[in-house]
Design a protein around this motif. Structure first.
Motif, short mmCIF file in Angstrom:
data_model
loop_
_atom_site.label_atom_id
_atom_site.label_comp_id
_atom_site.label_asym_id
_atom_site.label_seq_id
_atom_site.Cartn_x
_atom_site.Cartn_y
_atom_site.Cartn_z
N SER A 68 0.85 -1.19 0.00
CA SER A 68 0.00 0.00 0.00
C SER A 68 0.88 1.24 0.00
CB SER A 68 -0.90 0.01 1.24
OG SER A 68 -1.83 -1.07 1.19
N VAL A 69 0.65 2.12 -0.98
CA VAL A 69 1.43 3.34 -1.11
C VAL A 69 0.46 4.50 -1.31
CG1 VAL A 69 3.42 2.16 -2.10
CG2 VAL A 69 1.65 3.06 -3.62
N THR A 70 1.00 5.71 -1.38
CA THR A 70 0.16 6.87 -1.67
C THR A 70 -0.58 6.64 -2.98
OG1 THR A 70 1.76 8.31 -0.58
CG2 THR A 70 0.18 9.35 -2.08
N GLY A 71 -1.88 6.64 -2.93
CA GLY A 71 -2.70 6.42 -4.12
C GLY A 71 -3.43 5.10 -4.14
N ARG A 78 -3.11 -2.08 -8.39
CA ARG A 78 -2.40 -1.65 -9.60
C ARG A 78 -1.33 -2.67 -9.96
NH1 ARG A 78 -1.43 3.60 -11.84
NH2 ARG A 78 0.44 3.60 -13.16
N ASP A 79 -1.20 -2.95 -11.26
CA ASP A 79 -0.18 -3.87 -11.74
C ASP A 79 1.17 -3.17 -11.76
OD1 ASP A 79 1.31 -5.83 -12.97
OD2 ASP A 79 0.50 -5.44 -14.98
N GLY A 80 2.14 -3.69 -11.04
CA GLY A 80 3.47 -3.09 -11.00
C GLY A 80 4.53 -3.95 -11.65
N SER A 81 4.15 -4.68 -12.71
CA SER A 81 5.11 -5.58 -13.35
C SER A 81 5.63 -5.06 -14.69
CB SER A 81 4.48 -6.96 -13.57
OG SER A 81 3.37 -6.87 -14.45
N ALA A 82 5.27 -3.81 -15.06
CA ALA A 82 5.77 -3.23 -16.31
C ALA A 82 6.26 -1.81 -16.06
CB ALA A 82 4.68 -3.22 -17.38
N HIS A 83 7.34 -1.45 -16.73
CA HIS A 83 7.85 -0.09 -16.61
C HIS A 83 6.80 0.92 -17.06
CE1 HIS A 83 11.95 -0.98 -15.50
NE2 HIS A 83 12.04 -1.88 -16.46
N GLU A 138 7.71 9.01 2.46
CA GLU A 138 6.39 8.59 2.94
C GLU A 138 6.10 7.12 2.68
OE1 GLU A 138 3.87 11.26 0.85
OE2 GLU A 138 4.55 13.04 1.96
N ASN A 139 6.75 6.50 1.71
CA ASN A 139 6.33 5.18 1.25
C ASN A 139 7.38 4.09 1.31
OD1 ASN A 139 3.46 5.58 -0.01
ND2 ASN A 139 4.65 7.32 -0.76
#
Length: 522
Positions: free
Chosen positions: A24-27, A69-74, A185-186
């Motif tokens: 979990s991050v900002t957003g 959110r998918d974080g597997s692509a630049h 923050e993250n």
């Protein structure tokens, strides 16, 4: 592109990757993936999309998303064009267009961990090019060795560094500050320690780091800094920055306002940016561009920060060496032959002869007799080799050592290095950017620059030094102090520490600069 980077860029391959991390991050929430014991989270927004009129505003808070959110692509990067062909062949770019180009990538050994040291990478590219998606910036090796690596995208060129009347100045630097705040923050969500952050960068990224060291808004956001092949002189006056913006507006046929620039289609913005850079290179006339623009750019840069009285009260090197000014522990250095990248691959060497060298040095603000000093220690060097050696010191060495002298006198830990391994490619020798695959321990990432068999032991040495500096501030060699002025030499097979390397040449360079400036003011 290395196999690992190709996998994360491919939709089919992404579906096959083992996905096992949600943070979990900002957003909102982001799902990363694990490969070879390293967890990666790619393309995470650190600010809202800077598109349309917002391209010329300060960075805004991240827009929240729903779901995971998918974080597997630049993610995408800011608008840019390829380098000129000879340089693009050596440093192939990554250009991924999209609105969410203000993003970060994060690599971590353990997102469930805590207290890990953090490195924040700011890429180079002359403030007009570059991307955190470049294969050489892959952070796996740092995460493998216990460091959280965060790489940052920021606004470039017209978007980030054009001084548009009525718009905030230095928007690209403001993006970097916003990214550092995002890290603070993250980063704990990825196992990192927000109180043990080291920011580092190369070329324009290193110049950005020096600007951040001078910027009040960045204080407290990082504990240490590292600078590779950069200088602290790349900042023009706001007045000359506005002059450049007026030329861009004239090129586009628009009013010189943020609203007008924001309404221009991207391809026209890019074409105008390229046209201005070409025109400046062909006719470097101070009456046209402004003396501070040409002085700050050094014939290499056409877009860069300006002195805005907010982030920058002066050129970074002047702010940082003001009596009483204190900075953070700093690891900084240069490549012995940095400037060769800007001479030999692009064919400028053919025009540098014994007859043209003296006026060329004068144009660069140096006295012609300096060539004799440098040639004396390089008996086999031709005029172009001598010019490249002088300009390496003028552009990349002198500021770094001035800052070292100032900060070391105050007891602030300073570490200096010189990279000397000569690549067999394009007569570059130890040229600009050649050290990058060594620092990141990614010798497979840039064979176009390093050749096919660069020495892994040297990569191990450099990479370990940067890791050690991130962990506790000691890269493993002597601090830079008077009178020894120790500099770590990175080469293969020879290596070690040298006291005051090429000190006589550097002192002659400073004397030459002083004499030319004194003559100009008479």
């Amino acid at each position: 592109m290395p196999a690992w980077s190709a996998r994360v860029s491919s939709t089919t391959a992404r579906q096959e990757l083992p996905v096992d991390s949600i943070v979990s991050v900002t957003g909102g929430q982001v799902r990363g993936f694990e490969a070879d014991g390293v967890h990666a989270f790619l393309g995470i927004p650190h600010a809202a999309p800077a598109v349309g009129p917002a391209r010329f505003e300060l960075p805004r808070p991240v827009v929240p998303w729903t779901g995971v959110r998918d974080g597997s692509a630049h993610g995408p990067n800011c608008l840019q064009s390829p380098y000129p062909a000879p340089v693009e062949a050596l440093l192939p770019g990554v250009r991924l267009l999209g609105d969410e180009y203000l993003n970060v990538n994060v690599w971590t050994p353990d997102p469930a961990g805590s207290g890990l040291p953090v490195l924040v990478w700011i890429h180079g590219g002359a403030f007009t090019r570059g991307s955190n998606a470049g294969p050489v910036y892959d952070g796996r090796a740092f995460a493998r060795d216990g460091v959280v690596l965060v790489s940052v995208n920021y606004r470039l060129g017209i978007s980030g560094f054009t001084a548009v009347p009525g718009a905030p100045l230095n928007r690209g630097l403001h993006d970097q500050v916003a990214a550092l705040r995002w890290v603070r923050e993250n980063v704990a969500a990825f196992g990192g320690d927000p109180d043990n952050v080291t920011v580092f960068g190369e070329s324009a990224g290193g110049m950005s780091v020096l600007s951040l060291l001078a910027a009040p808004a960045a204080r407290g956001l990082f504990r240490r800094a590292a600078v590779q092949s950069a200088n602290g002189s790349a900042a023009a006056t706001a007045e000359d920055g506005y002059r450049l913006a007026a030329r861009l507006a004239q090129q586009l046929g628009i009013e010189c306002t943020a609203a007008a620039f924001g309404a221009v289609p991207l391809e026209r913005l890019q074409a105008a940016q390229d046209a201005i850079a070409t025109a400046m290179a062909l006719d470097p006339n101070p009456a046209v561009w402004g003396e501070s623009v040409l002085e700050a750019g050094g014939g290499i840069l056409s877009f860069f920060p300006v002195i805005d009285g907010d982030l920058l009260s002066g050129r970074p090197i002047d702010v940082l060496t003001t009596p009483g000014h204190r900075t953070v522990p700093l690891l900084a250095g240069w490549n012995r032959d940095d400037f060769r990248l800007f001479v030999f691959p692009v064919g400028r060497d053919a025009a540098i002869t014994a007859d043209t060298l003296p006026p060329l040095l004068a144009f660069c603000g140096l006295t012609p007799d300096l060539a004799e000093t440098y040639a004396a220690s390089r008996p086999a060097a031709g005029p172009a080799d001598v010019f490249a050696a002088i300009m390496t010191d003028r552009t990349f060495t002198d500021d770094v050592l001035r800052l070292a002298d100032h900060s070391a006198a105050q007891g602030i830990p300073q570490y200096r290095y010189e990279f000397r391994w000569p690549t067999p490619v394009a007569r570059l020798d130890a040229g600009h950017a050649v050290e990058l695959p060594f620092v990141f321990d990614r010798l497979d990432s840039l064979p176009s620059l390093t050749g096919i068999d660069p020495p892994q032991p040297l990569a191990g040495q450099m990479h370990r030094a940067w890791v050690r500096f991130a962990v506790d501030g000691d890269p493993g060699w002597s601090r830079y102090d008077e009178p020894d002025r120790k500099v770590r030499i990175f080469d293969h097979p020879a290596a070690g520490e040298v006291s005051d390397p090429r000190g006589a040449e550097l002192r002659a360079l400073r004397s030459s600069l002083a004499r030319r400036r004194a003559s100009a003011h008479q």
